[in-house]
Design an enzyme around this catalytic site. Structure first.
Site, PDB file in Angstrom:
ATOM      1  N   TYR A 471     107.192  48.796  22.647  1.00  0.00           N
ATOM      2  CA  TYR A 471     108.424  49.053  23.416  1.00  0.00           C
ATOM      3  C   TYR A 471     108.206  49.332  24.897  1.00  0.00           C
ATOM      4  O   TYR A 471     108.910  50.144  25.488  1.00  0.00           O
ATOM      5  CB  TYR A 471     109.212  50.218  22.796  1.00  0.00           C
ATOM      6  CG  TYR A 471     109.178  50.280  21.297  1.00  0.00           C
ATOM      7  CD1 TYR A 471     109.493  49.156  20.526  1.00  0.00           C
ATOM      8  CD2 TYR A 471     108.819  51.454  20.637  1.00  0.00           C
ATOM      9  CE1 TYR A 471     109.463  49.208  19.135  1.00  0.00           C
ATOM     10  CE2 TYR A 471     108.781  51.513  19.253  1.00  0.00           C
ATOM     11  CZ  TYR A 471     109.099  50.383  18.497  1.00  0.00           C
ATOM     12  OH  TYR A 471     109.055  50.442  17.137  1.00  0.00           O
ATOM     13  N   HIS A 472     107.292  48.601  25.532  1.00  0.00           N
ATOM     14  CA  HIS A 472     107.028  48.826  26.953  1.00  0.00           C
ATOM     15  C   HIS A 472     107.122  47.535  27.767  1.00  0.00           C
ATOM     16  O   HIS A 472     106.214  47.220  28.540  1.00  0.00           O
ATOM     17  CB  HIS A 472     105.638  49.455  27.135  1.00  0.00           C
ATOM     18  CG  HIS A 472     105.454  50.755  26.429  1.00  0.00           C
ATOM     19  ND1 HIS A 472     104.206  51.210  26.030  1.00  0.00           N
ATOM     20  CD2 HIS A 472     106.339  51.703  26.045  1.00  0.00           C
ATOM     21  CE1 HIS A 472     104.349  52.388  25.433  1.00  0.00           C
ATOM     22  NE2 HIS A 472     105.634  52.700  25.429  1.00  0.00           N
TER      23      HIS A 472
END
Length: 535
Positions: A471-472
């Site tokens: 999730y980056h």
């Protein structure tokens, strides 16, 4: 309706900008967000992140899917992103990590003048309200509340001990003078007052306290469709609610802050981007910028999960759910206890081999079973650990699937497309396995969910079968001065007056850690740039 500043996107950056710009009563600010207010119980209660991340059902979550990934056996990845005021800070694990100073010095070396570590640190400090107090590397009075975890699980301490046994030394502060080591993550969470124990999202930190300002208008449940252009200038933003469209006029600037996926999509829908990409969707190019949507970078994540022989972890069986209910009641009364846990309690930063000059691998230890973003449920007590390579060489892209703004963008992370990435991740997986198989975790360790023989071939096969994002995503509207840069170092979009991009998409290169605190830092500095404050 007319405003001085119109902001597209109420995520972490948008909330910071709306609050900071509206501090001047002489300007008017409008913030547009596709999701809700970011105040509901599921967001405020840290443990309830598990109910939102899976996207089943879609609660405060865009729940994006990627195109099939050749490096992951042709699987389509899953990308949860926050859809509410606060953006992904409303559905993340609340971990406060800045990365490494060399990350930001590297941005400056790539042409992002003024974004070196010495220039960024003051904005990290401006944002931070750390319960540990002020020091040379921390501030105590900023709006973003940062604290130590109130009562970590015993198993998380055992994980840190297991890391130390594998020569990963204890580190009480990943944002201190060194990042190397293992320890507990600090979290963005209120430590006292009426919100004690609640998530401190960017909305809760910055925007909600400012909502009563007469010069600030916040519109939720509105989709930003496109930036309006005239004579080379951004003049406004067209938004839609249901079947009703409306154009908001911007007297000074339009600021796009819709994240690494949403910002390039809005620019392309506005006719700003690669000409071929636009024409393929029937969009007439207004400003040709080939870098829009390119340079997508993300942390590919590999997980080991085990059942637990002891019940003092998080589980979804009847006994585990009863423990969660009791913890929730305690949290409602006191703001403390296991319901206040980020679930990803322990972590570590270390090097894939001794020749690496700084940590290039990260662990997240979770006090429950995590499988396929919680989309595969296991009704057992258990625990998990994630590993990701911090500075991937693989690059992907974001494009358009349709000219219709309600359709999601085309997301291609390009995971493992660069052959240099897999050996680093395998090294990290092997080190993680050693930690997880250590005697320190033996009292809890039951059955491994996806066992294999531990060879490089088996690790590669398991990575390609199960790995996905942690999730980056960043980089799709990167700042710089070369032909592929989308913004200049002041975050102005090249070729358009009165238009900026402010969010994680402007990062030239992915930082060595979680990306929420750096995104808030970017917005803090951008607010000064917009105001014309000398930095």
């Amino acid at each position: 309706m007319e405003f001085d500043y119109v902001i597209a996107g109420g995520g972490s950056a948008g909330c910071v900008l709306a609050a900071r710009l509206s501090e001047d009563p002489g300007v008017s600010v409008c913030l547009v967000e596709a999701g809700g207010t970011g105040r509901d119980f599921l967001i405020r209660a840290p443990a309830m992140v598990a109910s939102m991340v899976s996207g089943r059902p879609r609660i405060n979550n865009w729940a994006f899917r990627t195109v099939p990934q050749a490096g992951l056996n042709g699987r389509r990845g899953y990308h949860p992103r926050g859809k509410a005021l606060g953006g992904s800070s409303a559905i993340n694990a609340m971990l406060y990590v800045r990365g490494q100073p060399a990350d930001y010095d590297g941005w400056a070396d790539l042409g992002a003048d003024g974004w070196d570590w010495a220039s960024c640190l003051p904005y990290f400090l401006r944002a931070e309200g750390n319960a540990r107090g002020a020091s040379g590397l921390h501030h105590a009075d900023g709006p973003l509340k940062v604290r130590d975890q109130s009562r970590p699980f015993e198993i998380s301490r055992a994980f840190i001990d297991a890391c130390e046994a594998q020569q990963i030394p204890n580190n009480p502060d990943f944002n201190g003078h060194r990042q190397d080591g293992a320890g507990f993550y600090q979290v963005t969470q209120f430590q006292d007052g009426p919100h004690k124990g609640e998530r401190c999202s960017a909305a809760a930190a910055y925007l909600h306290p400012a909502m009563n300002r007469p010069n600030l208008t916040v519109m939720t449940k509105r989709l930003a469709e496109r930036v309006e252009l005239g004579d080379g200038r951004a003049t406004g933003l067209t938004i839609r609610q249901g079947g009703r469209r409306q154009t908001l006029t911007a007297r000074r600037e339009v600021i796009v802050a819709a994240g690494a996926f949403g910002s390039p999509q809005i620019l392309m829908l506005s006719g700003i981007g690669p000409a071929d990409e636009l024409r393929a969707q029937g969009i007439a190019p207004q400003v040709e910028l080939p870098g829009v949507g390119q340079n997508l970078q993300d942390h590919l994540d590999y997980i080991l999960s085990y059942t637990s022989k002891r019940p003092d972890v998080v589980g979804l069986g009847p006994a585990g759910l009863l423990r969660l209910v009791r913890a929730g009641l305690e949290w409602r009364k006191t703001g403390e206890g296991h319901f206040a846990s980020p679930m990803a309690e322990g972590g570590a930063f270390f090097r894939s081999n001794p020749d690496v000059d700084r940590p290039d691998l990260q662990l997240h230890f979770v006090v429950g079973i995590v499988d396929d973003h919680l989309r595969k449920l296991h009704f057992k007590d258990g625990f998990s650990c994630h590993v990701c390579a911090l500075r991937p060489n693989s690059r992907g892209s974001v494009g358009l699937q349709s000219a219709h703004p309600a359709q999601p963008p085309r997301i291609d992370p390009g995971f493992l497309s660069d052959p240099r990435d897999l050996p680093v991740l395998i090294a990290g997986a092997r080190a993680m396995q050693a930690v997880m198989e250590g005697p320190e975790l033996a009292p809890w360790r039951g059955r491994q969910l996806y066992p294999h023989d531990g060879s490089d071939a088996a690790l590669e096969a398991d990575i390609r079968s199960r790995a996905d994002t942690i999730y980056h995503p960043v980089g799709t509207c990167r700042m710089g001065r070369d032909d592929m840069a989308v913004t200049d170092p002041l975050l102005n979009v090249h070729g358009v007056t009165g238009l900026r991009v402010v969010d994680a998409s402007v990062m030239p290169r992915l930082i060595s850690g979680n990306t929420n605190a750096p995104t808030i830092m970017i917005a803090e500095r951008a607010a000064d740039l917009i105001k014309g404050v000398s930095t």
